[in-house]
Design a protein around this motif. Structure first.
Motif, PDB file in Angstrom:
ATOM      1  N   PHE A  71       6.991  -2.394   9.263  1.00  0.00           N
ATOM      2  CA  PHE A  71       5.605  -2.185   9.650  1.00  0.00           C
ATOM      3  C   PHE A  71       4.699  -3.059   8.790  1.00  0.00           C
ATOM      4  O   PHE A  71       4.904  -3.170   7.578  1.00  0.00           O
ATOM      5  N   LEU A  72       3.696  -3.661   9.412  1.00  0.00           N
ATOM      6  CA  LEU A  72       2.671  -4.364   8.662  1.00  0.00           C
ATOM      7  C   LEU A  72       1.464  -3.452   8.542  1.00  0.00           C
ATOM      8  O   LEU A  72       0.874  -3.045   9.533  1.00  0.00           O
ATOM      9  N   PHE A  73       1.115  -3.105   7.313  1.00  0.00           N
ATOM     10  CA  PHE A  73      -0.077  -2.304   7.035  1.00  0.00           C
ATOM     11  C   PHE A  73      -1.168  -3.260   6.569  1.00  0.00           C
ATOM     12  O   PHE A  73      -1.042  -3.875   5.511  1.00  0.00           O
ATOM     13  N   ASP A  74      -2.226  -3.394   7.365  1.00  0.00           N
ATOM     14  CA  ASP A  74      -3.267  -4.364   7.069  1.00  0.00           C
ATOM     15  C   ASP A  74      -4.595  -3.663   6.823  1.00  0.00           C
ATOM     16  O   ASP A  74      -5.026  -2.835   7.622  1.00  0.00           O
ATOM     17  N   LYS A 107      -3.643   2.068   1.725  1.00  0.00           N
ATOM     18  CA  LYS A 107      -3.093   3.304   1.165  1.00  0.00           C
ATOM     19  C   LYS A 107      -3.214   4.463   2.154  1.00  0.00           C
ATOM     20  O   LYS A 107      -2.346   5.338   2.210  1.00  0.00           O
ATOM     21  N   ASP A 108      -4.280   4.477   2.961  1.00  0.00           N
ATOM     22  CA  ASP A 108      -4.457   5.541   3.950  1.00  0.00           C
ATOM     23  C   ASP A 108      -3.470   5.382   5.108  1.00  0.00           C
ATOM     24  O   ASP A 108      -2.963   6.371   5.639  1.00  0.00           O
ATOM     25  N   GLN A 109      -3.201   4.136   5.508  1.00  0.00           N
ATOM     26  CA  GLN A 109      -2.235   3.891   6.566  1.00  0.00           C
ATOM     27  C   GLN A 109      -0.832   4.324   6.124  1.00  0.00           C
ATOM     28  O   GLN A 109      -0.091   4.971   6.883  1.00  0.00           O
ATOM     29  N   ILE A 110      -0.476   3.950   4.909  1.00  0.00           N
ATOM     30  CA  ILE A 110       0.843   4.318   4.386  1.00  0.00           C
ATOM     31  C   ILE A 110       0.947   5.832   4.217  1.00  0.00           C
ATOM     32  O   ILE A 110       1.991   6.429   4.523  1.00  0.00           O
ATOM     33  N   LYS A 111      -0.129   6.452   3.763  1.00  0.00           N
ATOM     34  CA  LYS A 111      -0.146   7.907   3.591  1.00  0.00           C
ATOM     35  C   LYS A 111       0.086   8.604   4.930  1.00  0.00           C
ATOM     36  O   LYS A 111       0.857   9.563   5.017  1.00  0.00           O
ATOM     37  N   ALA A 112      -0.575   8.113   5.989  1.00  0.00           N
ATOM     38  CA  ALA A 112      -0.419   8.708   7.314  1.00  0.00           C
ATOM     39  C   ALA A 112       1.015   8.568   7.805  1.00  0.00           C
ATOM     40  O   ALA A 112       1.592   9.498   8.394  1.00  0.00           O
ATOM     41  N   PHE A 113       1.620   7.412   7.548  1.00  0.00           N
ATOM     42  CA  PHE A 113       3.012   7.193   7.963  1.00  0.00           C
ATOM     43  C   PHE A 113       3.957   8.132   7.221  1.00  0.00           C
ATOM     44  O   PHE A 113       4.820   8.779   7.825  1.00  0.00           O
ATOM     45  N   TYR A 114       3.773   8.220   5.890  1.00  0.00           N
ATOM     46  CA  TYR A 114       4.709   9.014   5.096  1.00  0.00           C
ATOM     47  C   TYR A 114       4.524  10.512   5.330  1.00  0.00           C
ATOM     48  O   TYR A 114       5.499  11.277   5.297  1.00  0.00           O
TER      49      TYR A 114
END
Length: 244
Positions: A71-74, A107-114
């Motif tokens: 995944f690319l988190f931008d 950090k919010d995108q990664i948090k939502a994924f995890y």
């Protein structure tokens, strides 16, 4: 003109029966993966005697498959607005259209994924089981590994772009696995994503082998106008004996 781009979505479930959904779209990819890979493994036993140079392998079992995704988190905003159009992005910047760039922090995108895939959920005391859907592709399992590689930072040292490498391990309960072996089983709950050109009678015939159940399916999914289905919508096709 083509339809809108379907994004990879992840739904969360209580366990590997996948009959108690927690949230349909717990995570929706900001940017679709450029590729994914599947690994299939089988286990064999050998009756090779001592001193022999050749072996006869006997099938033992098929191991759970693995799904690998990047995944690319931008967080720059450029890839979220006017994606791929550098000219539009440049013009928007010059005109000072701040709203043209909707920036969601990495950090919010990664948090939502995890939170959807790997974080311990208090009520069930474990991470969720998940179903990944992307077009016709569907995978049921659990997150087994997640690595984040940060690639770009702002002046304050905050990450602006990251690559998340996720590995999912197939996880299906014995009861569900037994039903899946008979893909047309009427006592199996099916989840299908509507594709362009699909009609409810057509989808019902694929699942149950008969179009006559489409009104019951419409009721279960709360469809008022079942003649016009929206591509990308997830529909539930419940066991025949549980339809209402």
């Amino acid at each position: 003109m083509g339809g809108s781009i379907q994004k990879l979505t992840i739904g969360t479930y209580k366990d590997s029966n996948y009959d108690r959904r927690i949230e349909a779209g717990a995570f929706k990819a900001f940017i679709n993966p450029t590729s994914f890979s599947m690994t299939y493994k089988s286990e064999f036993t050998s009756d090779q005697p001592e001193g022999a140079s050749k072996a006869n392998l006997n099938y033992s079992k098929t191991l759970p498959s693995d799904l690998q995704l990047e995944f690319l988190f931008d967080g720059t905003g450029v890839t979220e607005a006017n994606s791929g159009n550098k000219l539009l992005n440049t013009i928007a910047q010059k005109l000072g259209k701040k709203d043209a760039f909707v920036k969601t922090a990495v950090k919010d995108q990664i948090k939502a994924f995890y939170e959807a895939t790997g974080e311990l959920s208090g009520p069930i005391h474990k991470p969720y089981n998940v179903i990944l859907n992307w077009g016709d592709f569907e995978f049921q399992g659990i997150l087994s590994e997640f690595t984040i590689e940060y690639k770009l930072f702002n002046n304050e040292g905050r990450p602006l772009r990251a690559i998340g490498k996720a590995k999912f391990r197939e996880s299906i309960s014995p009861e569900l696995a037994a039903k899946i072996e008979n893909k047309n089983s009427p006592d199996l709950t099916h989840k299908r994503m509507v594709k362009k050109g699909d009609t409810l009678p057509l989808m019902t015939e694929r699942i149950y082998g008969d179009t006559k159940y489409y009104l019951e399916v419409a009721k279960v999914n709360g469809l008022i106008n079942f003649r016009q289905l929206t591509a990308g919508t997830e529909l539930q096709f419940p066991p025949l004996d549980k339809q209402v």
